[in-house]
Write a protein that holds these residues in place. Sequence first.
Motif, PDB file in Angstrom:
ATOM      1  N   GLN A 362       0.449   7.066  -4.015  1.00 44.84           N
ATOM      2  CA  GLN A 362      -0.887   6.880  -4.521  1.00 44.84           C
ATOM      3  C   GLN A 362      -1.752   7.909  -4.361  1.00 44.84           C
ATOM      4  O   GLN A 362      -2.544   8.442  -5.263  1.00 44.84           O
ATOM      5  N   ARG A 363      -1.768   8.337  -3.136  1.00 45.05           N
ATOM      6  CA  ARG A 363      -2.666   9.633  -2.828  1.00 45.05           C
ATOM      7  C   ARG A 363      -2.465  10.703  -3.577  1.00 45.05           C
ATOM      8  O   ARG A 363      -3.225  11.677  -3.847  1.00 45.05           O
ATOM      9  N   LEU A 364      -0.911  10.995  -3.805  1.00 47.38           N
ATOM     10  CA  LEU A 364      -0.550  12.193  -4.485  1.00 47.38           C
ATOM     11  C   LEU A 364      -0.435  12.045  -6.114  1.00 47.38           C
ATOM     12  O   LEU A 364      -0.360  12.998  -6.852  1.00 47.38           O
ATOM     13  N   GLU A 365      -0.909  10.739  -6.482  1.00 50.08           N
ATOM     14  CA  GLU A 365      -1.047  10.371  -7.813  1.00 50.08           C
ATOM     15  C   GLU A 365       0.348  10.661  -8.810  1.00 50.08           C
ATOM     16  O   GLU A 365       0.377  11.151  -9.874  1.00 50.08           O
ATOM     17  N   VAL A 366       1.276  10.167  -8.032  1.00 48.06           N
ATOM     18  CA  VAL A 366       2.712  10.116  -8.668  1.00 48.06           C
ATOM     19  C   VAL A 366       2.901   8.760  -8.737  1.00 48.06           C
ATOM     20  O   VAL A 366       2.734   7.765  -8.158  1.00 48.06           O
ATOM     21  N   GLU A 367       3.904   8.661  -9.796  1.00 49.74           N
ATOM     22  CA  GLU A 367       4.524   7.438 -10.174  1.00 49.74           C
ATOM     23  C   GLU A 367       6.068   7.199  -9.377  1.00 49.74           C
ATOM     24  O   GLU A 367       6.857   7.940  -9.525  1.00 49.74           O
ATOM     25  N   ILE A 368       6.087   6.040  -8.788  1.00 44.54           N
ATOM     26  CA  ILE A 368       7.338   5.379  -8.308  1.00 44.54           C
ATOM     27  C   ILE A 368       7.497   3.932  -8.871  1.00 44.54           C
ATOM     28  O   ILE A 368       6.580   3.463  -8.963  1.00 44.54           O
ATOM     29  N   SER A 369       8.562   3.395  -8.655  1.00 43.48           N
ATOM     30  CA  SER A 369       9.138   2.173  -9.406  1.00 43.48           C
ATOM     31  C   SER A 369       8.852   1.257  -7.992  1.00 43.48           C
ATOM     32  O   SER A 369       9.029  -0.064  -8.121  1.00 43.48           O
ATOM     33  N   ARG A 370       8.747   1.599  -6.740  1.00 42.27           N
ATOM     34  CA  ARG A 370       8.888   0.606  -5.638  1.00 42.27           C
ATOM     35  C   ARG A 370       7.520   0.119  -5.280  1.00 42.27           C
ATOM     36  O   ARG A 370       6.675   0.764  -5.389  1.00 42.27           O
ATOM     37  N   LYS A 371       7.623  -0.991  -4.771  1.00 46.56           N
ATOM     38  CA  LYS A 371       6.118  -1.737  -4.226  1.00 46.56           C
ATOM     39  C   LYS A 371       6.180  -1.678  -2.795  1.00 46.56           C
ATOM     40  O   LYS A 371       7.017  -1.821  -2.168  1.00 46.56           O
ATOM     41  N   PRO A 372       4.875  -1.533  -2.396  1.00 46.65           N
ATOM     42  CA  PRO A 372       4.703  -1.612  -0.799  1.00 46.65           C
ATOM     43  C   PRO A 372       4.917  -3.035  -0.122  1.00 46.65           C
ATOM     44  O   PRO A 372       4.528  -4.153  -0.797  1.00 46.65           O
ATOM     45  N   VAL A 373       5.182  -2.901   1.009  1.00 51.97           N
ATOM     46  CA  VAL A 373       5.319  -4.429   1.750  1.00 51.97           C
ATOM     47  C   VAL A 373       4.059  -4.678   2.156  1.00 51.97           C
ATOM     48  O   VAL A 373       3.923  -5.868   2.763  1.00 51.97           O
ATOM     49  N   GLY A 374       2.928  -4.043   2.240  1.00 54.39           N
ATOM     50  CA  GLY A 374       1.887  -4.117   2.879  1.00 54.39           C
ATOM     51  C   GLY A 374       0.666  -2.986   2.842  1.00 54.39           C
ATOM     52  O   GLY A 374       1.263  -1.865   2.527  1.00 54.39           O
ATOM     53  N   ALA A 375      -0.371  -3.168   3.171  1.00 53.11           N
ATOM     54  CA  ALA A 375      -1.357  -1.689   3.195  1.00 53.11           C
ATOM     55  C   ALA A 375      -1.006  -1.110   4.259  1.00 53.11           C
ATOM     56  O   ALA A 375      -0.777  -1.671   5.285  1.00 53.11           O
ATOM     57  N   ALA A 376      -1.131   0.109   3.979  1.00 53.40           N
ATOM     58  CA  ALA A 376      -0.694   1.064   5.196  1.00 53.40           C
ATOM     59  C   ALA A 376      -1.692   2.507   5.014  1.00 53.40           C
ATOM     60  O   ALA A 376      -1.848   2.783   3.679  1.00 53.40           O
ATOM     61  N   ALA A 377      -1.929   3.276   5.787  1.00 42.12           N
ATOM     62  CA  ALA A 377      -2.392   4.616   5.587  1.00 42.12           C
ATOM     63  C   ALA A 377      -1.313   5.683   5.223  1.00 42.12           C
ATOM     64  O   ALA A 377      -0.298   5.860   5.539  1.00 42.12           O
ATOM     65  N   ALA A 378      -1.816   6.551   3.972  1.00 42.29           N
ATOM     66  CA  ALA A 378      -0.924   7.437   3.654  1.00 42.29           C
ATOM     67  C   ALA A 378      -0.755   8.582   4.690  1.00 42.29           C
ATOM     68  O   ALA A 378      -1.599   8.811   5.556  1.00 42.29           O
ATOM     69  N   TYR A 379       0.470   9.119   4.415  1.00 45.69           N
ATOM     70  CA  TYR A 379       0.754  10.235   5.099  1.00 45.69           C
ATOM     71  C   TYR A 379       0.030  11.329   4.822  1.00 45.69           C
ATOM     72  O   TYR A 379      -0.264  11.689   3.672  1.00 45.69           O
ATOM     73  N   SER A 380      -0.477  12.398   5.654  1.00 42.60           N
ATOM     74  CA  SER A 380      -1.369  13.669   5.368  1.00 42.60           C
ATOM     75  C   SER A 380      -0.425  14.599   4.933  1.00 42.60           C
ATOM     76  O   SER A 380      -0.442  15.606   4.371  1.00 42.60           O
ATOM     77  N   SER A 381       0.797  14.510   5.508  1.00 36.45           N
ATOM     78  CA  SER A 381       1.891  15.619   5.267  1.00 36.45           C
ATOM     79  C   SER A 381       3.230  15.141   5.571  1.00 36.45           C
ATOM     80  O   SER A 381       3.369  14.045   6.195  1.00 36.45           O
TER      81      SER A 381
END
Length: 930
Positions: A362-381
Amino acid sequence: MSSQIMPTETELRSNRADDAQALEEDARLRNDIRLLGRILGDTVRDQEGADVFDLVERIRQTSIRFHRDEDRLARRELETILDSMSISETVRIVRAFSYFSHLANIAEDHNNIRQMRARSAKNGIRAGMLAETLAHAQAKGFGAADLRKFFATSLVSPVLTAHPTEVRRKSTMDREMEVAALLDRRERVQFTPEESEANDEQLRREVLTLWQTNMLRRTKLTVLDEVANGLAFYDYTLLREVPRLLCALEDRLDGGEEAAGELASFLRMGSWIGGDRDGNPFVTAEVMRGTLRLQSSRILQFYLEELHALGAELSIAAHLADISEELRVLAERSPDTSPHRSGEPYRLAVSGVYARLTATAQRLEVEISRKPVGAAAAYSSAAELKADLDVLDRSLISNNARVIARGRLRLLRRAVDCFGFHLARLDIRQNSAVHERTVAELVDAAIPGMSYLALGEEARISLLTSELRSARPLTSSFVKYSDETLGELAVFRAAAEAHAKFGADVIPQSIISMCKGVSDMLEVAVLLKEVGLINPSGRSAINIVPLFETIEDLQASSAIMDRMLSLHDYRRLVDSRGAVQEVMLGYSDSNKDGGFVTSGWELYKAEIGLVEVFERHHVRLRLFHGRGGSVGRGGGPSYDAIIAQPGGAVNGQIRITEQGEIISSKYSNAEVGRNNLEILAAATLEASLLHPRQSAPKREYLVAMDQLSALAFKAYRGLVYETEGFVDYFWSSTVINEIATLNIGSRPASRKKTRAIEDLRAIPWVFSWAQCRLMLPGWYGFGSAVETWIAEHPEQGMAFLKELYREWPFFRMLLSNMDMVLAKSSIAIASRYAELVPDEALREKIFGRIRREWHSSIEALLDIMGQERLLQGNPLLERSVRHRFPYLDPLNHVQVELLREHRAQNPDEQILRGIQLTINGISAGLRNTG
């Protein structure tokens, strides 16, 4: 007593065994070709009727008879059959012979894999492969620690480009890959009768689908279509085989232990697709952003799929196995609240990583077909993702579960290290003339009364270095710039955005096509400074890479780089990049400019000069070889090409373009792809460590090659650029006009709207000569050069040239490639294309010269190599080429007749379609044509 050395009985038995094995391999190849040919024949009969099938068989058998017996009666009979066909019949026949070429390629590739496996099983290593090279290195005293140190500073980078020489659609390639997989399964699996029948039926199903699939694209490819096609090879091969190769090498160096730590990920994929703007107006800033999104989407999707599978595998219960404290902390951070995983810390940790990765998408604004298992912080790298995976690895190893850590987790960790969040390192490339116009517009607007284009080179250098030190921006929001300048600035700004979003590895190079001087490189530095990728204190976030392409530019390359590295302001930029400077060498345009012999020699000399300059400046040289698929564009075996480089030219770092149909031939099959990656790594290691600098060629070799090159250059330029009417001959006697109608790439065929050879791109130039079976860019000038040189040096003569071939890898590679090209040529077929030239006097004048040079080149080549026939030293390729001719010749004959009709303005749409199909079939039959 005879002085001849007689083979021992052991050697005789060994030779007989090798001969027997070769015969067996040849028989198995023929069986595969017969099987696929029989299925294709049945398909043609079922789909097109018995009349079309009978016509195909008549043509096939007549052509084989002509080639086997050189029966002139058979040739006349063949021509009569082909000339009597209707346009509708012709198109069907062309499709049948084209598909046979494609299926024969599949059988040959399958046979090559079979032989590769057989050699591996027999010796434990494969000739030219990484394991063998490592054994050589260790035998010469290089220990595991030495080799690890070597790889720690090495870079081996195949760079995929969208150069348009792949005539097949992806739909066709997918079906062909299914056929290949079915052949492979027949070999590896012991079938029951029912399974054998099912395999036969599936083969028939795939061939029928092929027959009913459009062989040609109906619409032109967009740049993003090209990006998507390039990404397919990551699915086929690269995503899994790059990590596997590195892990296998690590194991070989460590003997299965990991105490020495991880081996550096020296193998990095590169790409030009979506970043190469040279002559392609469709590569814009927005297209480049779309390219990076597609790349990132593909790699993140792969990581998520692997994490999902890893979570299923790591069902380790907390009460049955100990875990590390850092693993416990990682598991506790997981947003996964499922009660089913409450006692499974590894699964919880993996689901937490999964959640963070989906947030990263989501941070990188790219499409994926998989859904998250819950809310979490994005990796910065990607390094943060790797660190979390390392926690799992350390916990497993510390608790006596190393064997589990060495499975999917190890390969995933290595993949993250290799591909990051960007997948492939994208180069941006533009022509120096565009950079020049852009900088001129910026400078003239910023400095009233200035005319940048009117400045001499020294004045430009002074101005540009001053701008590099200045914190003042050149651009102004109050100035209205041209669309070209706005477009160039937008691309550089998009590159800066990409660095901020994906990291510095996402776009590490800015390449300057047709680089002719110091100011060409400084102009790019100023543009990079304008968007923040270079700062006034002398730090650069990107490599500035000159591309030297013409003969004149190659000759000037050492002096240009000597001056660049002597400039304080530029040298600071190089030092900020680890004191490594990349230089790209263009094989295609140098060949079109000066011919095969001179191009190869000037490239070699340029490398020698660059090595000396860089050593004097204490800067590490990294060469980027812009090789095409055909020999006329620098193609040929990669291993031999790397080994033949002059001493010091490789030095642990090399980048090589992979283009067009070569990408699919190397990387559509995982096993073949792995083999090709190993070849690049092995050759880089051998050329860097095992070829001492004192192995430089003797001075008399260099002098002789200079003389041969000058003679070949004179002959080539005399024909192509100095013969009146040659341009008309070329455009009339080849399919150059019709190639432009194929939807095989997004880029125009010419740089300018002229018919001049200078403005024509190297790809259609070489492709056209291949289609008419002359392959002129791969040999012209050699025969007359040898003939004249021997006449001028009778005291050295042929014996000296034979010594050159025997002792000098460069000369040996040059002739070996020429041997292959000439074997695929046919002067008889080429004479049919010459008949398309309406001016009879022009036709006789030019084709007569070409025919004489063709004969003299073959004669000189065979004499120097000590062969009685072409490809005598490569029997497998010789048989392959010989078997293909009977299927290629009818396609060439039909192509000539269709060209005649098309140019006579016949309105039947099937004629152009038939020409396009013949281009496809001939390209498939010749393989490395682009």
